[in-house]
Design a protein around this motif. Structure first.
Motif, short mmCIF file in Angstrom:
data_model
loop_
_atom_site.label_atom_id
_atom_site.label_comp_id
_atom_site.label_asym_id
_atom_site.label_seq_id
_atom_site.Cartn_x
_atom_site.Cartn_y
_atom_site.Cartn_z
N LYS A 1 0.83 -1.21 0.00
CA LYS A 1 0.00 0.00 0.00
C LYS A 1 0.86 1.25 0.00
O LYS A 1 0.54 2.25 -0.65
CB LYS A 1 -0.92 -0.01 1.22
N TYR A 2 1.96 1.24 0.72
CA TYR A 2 2.83 2.42 0.80
C TYR A 2 3.53 2.72 -0.52
O TYR A 2 3.93 3.86 -0.77
CB TYR A 2 3.86 2.26 1.92
N ILE A 3 3.69 1.71 -1.37
CA ILE A 3 4.27 1.98 -2.70
C ILE A 3 3.16 2.08 -3.75
O ILE A 3 3.41 1.99 -4.94
CB ILE A 3 5.31 0.92 -3.09
N GLU A 4 1.92 2.22 -3.26
CA GLU A 4 0.75 2.54 -4.09
C GLU A 4 0.46 1.46 -5.13
O GLU A 4 0.16 1.77 -6.29
CB GLU A 4 0.94 3.91 -4.75
N MET A 5 0.52 0.21 -4.70
CA MET A 5 0.07 -0.87 -5.56
C MET A 5 -1.45 -0.81 -5.69
O MET A 5 -2.14 -0.35 -4.78
CB MET A 5 0.49 -2.22 -4.99
N PRO A 6 -2.01 -1.26 -6.80
CA PRO A 6 -3.46 -1.15 -7.02
C PRO A 6 -4.25 -2.02 -6.04
O PRO A 6 -3.75 -3.01 -5.50
CB PRO A 6 -3.64 -1.64 -8.46
N ASP A 7 -5.53 -1.64 -5.84
CA ASP A 7 -6.40 -2.38 -4.93
C ASP A 7 -6.62 -3.82 -5.37
O ASP A 7 -6.90 -4.69 -4.55
CB ASP A 7 -7.76 -1.68 -4.82
N SER A 8 -6.50 -4.08 -6.66
CA SER A 8 -6.69 -5.44 -7.15
C SER A 8 -5.64 -6.40 -6.58
O SER A 8 -5.85 -7.61 -6.53
CB SER A 8 -6.63 -5.47 -8.68
N ILE A 9 -4.52 -5.84 -6.14
CA ILE A 9 -3.47 -6.63 -5.50
C ILE A 9 -3.61 -6.57 -3.98
O ILE A 9 -3.51 -7.60 -3.29
CB ILE A 9 -2.07 -6.13 -5.91
N CYS A 10 -3.88 -5.39 -3.44
CA CYS A 10 -3.94 -5.22 -1.98
C CYS A 10 -5.19 -5.83 -1.36
O CYS A 10 -5.14 -6.36 -0.25
CB CYS A 10 -3.87 -3.73 -1.63
N ASP A 11 -6.33 -5.77 -2.06
CA ASP A 11 -7.59 -6.27 -1.49
C ASP A 11 -7.55 -7.76 -1.14
O ASP A 11 -8.01 -8.15 -0.06
CB ASP A 11 -8.75 -5.98 -2.44
N PRO A 12 -7.04 -8.63 -2.02
CA PRO A 12 -6.96 -10.04 -1.63
C PRO A 12 -6.06 -10.27 -0.41
O PRO A 12 -6.35 -11.15 0.41
CB PRO A 12 -6.38 -10.72 -2.87
N ILE A 13 -5.00 -9.48 -0.28
CA ILE A 13 -4.13 -9.61 0.89
C ILE A 13 -4.88 -9.17 2.13
O ILE A 13 -4.78 -9.79 3.20
CB ILE A 13 -2.86 -8.78 0.69
#
Length: 372
Positions: free
Chosen positions: A262-274
């Motif tokens: 999240k701090y390197i601003e990866m998209p929600d499509s990657i962060c949401d499953p985590i």
């Protein structure tokens, strides 16, 4: 907890901070590495010398040992009571030297890795502000440490009769098998005392960094953890301690990794499953599996300790579980607001007091003020 305000885009449209990002920005166990509101006096000096101070001590001990292998320096580096026949280490008061050395070593390693590895990595990966760079470095260190500690702890646990299977990790009636455990396998001995040193060092981290709004809950968590480790060593029931370690560590790996993304601003499509996986892991390990540990002590612990000690350990275990439920309640509240408001959420976060982080949106800066 505090409610975040709306952010104003230059075009006039409003930007709300995502609730999932709020969760990734708050954690019970995260080190507080903000550069805001540093401590003063002795703690400030210790803060400024987290690399060179411990390094001098480490090099002094290593140099002394190299010149005189039988000197006191040996106790700082190695356990002393080794039984070659059983390949185990007996418990000894000299073990405290090893713990002291590794408190200093963890202080040095944390500061050095954050400064020379994770901070440059955050900038190269696109962290948009200095605050994000700092947070990435903090959570990167947590992710690295807990990954090693969880894997090692699971290996140590599987060396004991307590291990059951990968669905329910523990045979609750085997926690006190081979009591008292005064002698430990080599890897278990090093693992357990390294964990002890790490948690003492975490108290130091809380002391030198600016307090967050859940500081009381966090310091309570750390003090209870150190107390439980001390009791487990004193009572020779380290299998219980190993079980607690592995039950707690896994969720921190997932959360800290998600926060780094999240701090390197990866998209929600990657962060949401985590984010979703983190919630599952949290409930499974910190309530279901940890509940098995509490049940085991309540059921069998009274036969292996005094009545007072038995109830003190129950209280410590229940306080730790209560703190886990407190943070679970915060997690669930964030999730509820996320879905109930359809994006119009008010974030609850555990952030540095009076901190005013600056976020970047394209070429325009927007400031999100988090009230104290």
């Amino acid at each position: 907890m505090a409610a975040s305000t709306l952010q104003q885009r230059p075009s006039g449209s409003h930007k709300l901070v995502s609730s999932k990002k709020s969760l990734l920005n708050s954690t019970p166990n995260a080190p507080t590495g903000s550069t805001h509101q540093r401590r003063k006096g002795l703690l400030a000096a210790m803060d400024r010398h987290q690399i060179d101070g411990p390094l001098v001590a480490i090099l002094t001990i290593l140099g002394t040992y190299a010149l005189s292998p039988d000197s006191l320096a040996k106790k700082f580096l190695f356990f002393q009571e080794y039984d070659a026949e059983t390949r185990t280490y007996e418990k000894s008061w000299d073990d405290i030297y090893f713990v002291i050395f590794w408190v200093a070593a963890f202080t040095f390693l944390r500061a050095a890795v954050m400064t020379y590895v994770l901070t440059p990595m955050a900038r190269r990966l696109g962290a948009a502000s200095e605050r994000a760079v700092t947070r990435f470095a903090e959570q990167g260190w947590i992710c690295i440490y807990y990954s090693f500690s969880w894997v090692t702890g699971m290996y140590c646990l599987q060396l004991t009769p307590t291990w059951k299977n990968w669905l329910v990790w523990f045979h609750t009636d085997q926690f006190l098998d081979s009591y008292p455990l005064t002698a430990l396998p080599v890897i278990t001995k090093y693992y357990y005392y390294l964990q002890f040193a790490f948690w003492i060092q975490q108290l130091f981290v809380l002391g030198i960094e600016a307090p967050r709004k859940d500081f009381l809950a966090t310091i309570s968590h750390h003090l209870v953890t150190v107390s439980l480790i001390s009791f487990s060593l004193g009572l020779n029931v380290t299998t219980f301690g190993t079980a607690v370690f592995v039950a707690m560590d896994l969720a921190d790996i997932v959360l800290s990794f998600g926060k780094c993304l999240k701090y390197i601003e990866m998209p929600d499509s990657i962060c949401d499953p985590i984010f979703a996986f983190f919630m599952i892991v949290w409930v499974y390990t910190r309530h279901f599996l940890y509940g098995h540990i509490i049940y085991a002590w309540i059921t069998y612990g009274h036969g292996y300790s005094s009545k007072l000690t038995y109830y003190v350990v129950i209280c410590l275990l229940m306080v730790l579980q209560s703190l886990m439920f407190f943070w679970l309640w915060s997690i669930c509240r964030i999730v509820y607001k996320m879905f109930a408001s359809k994006g119009g959420v008010v974030d609850d976060r555990s952030e540095d007091e009076d901190e005013q982080p600056v976020e970047f949106n394209g070429n325009a800066e927007t400031k999100n003020v988090v009230p104290a």
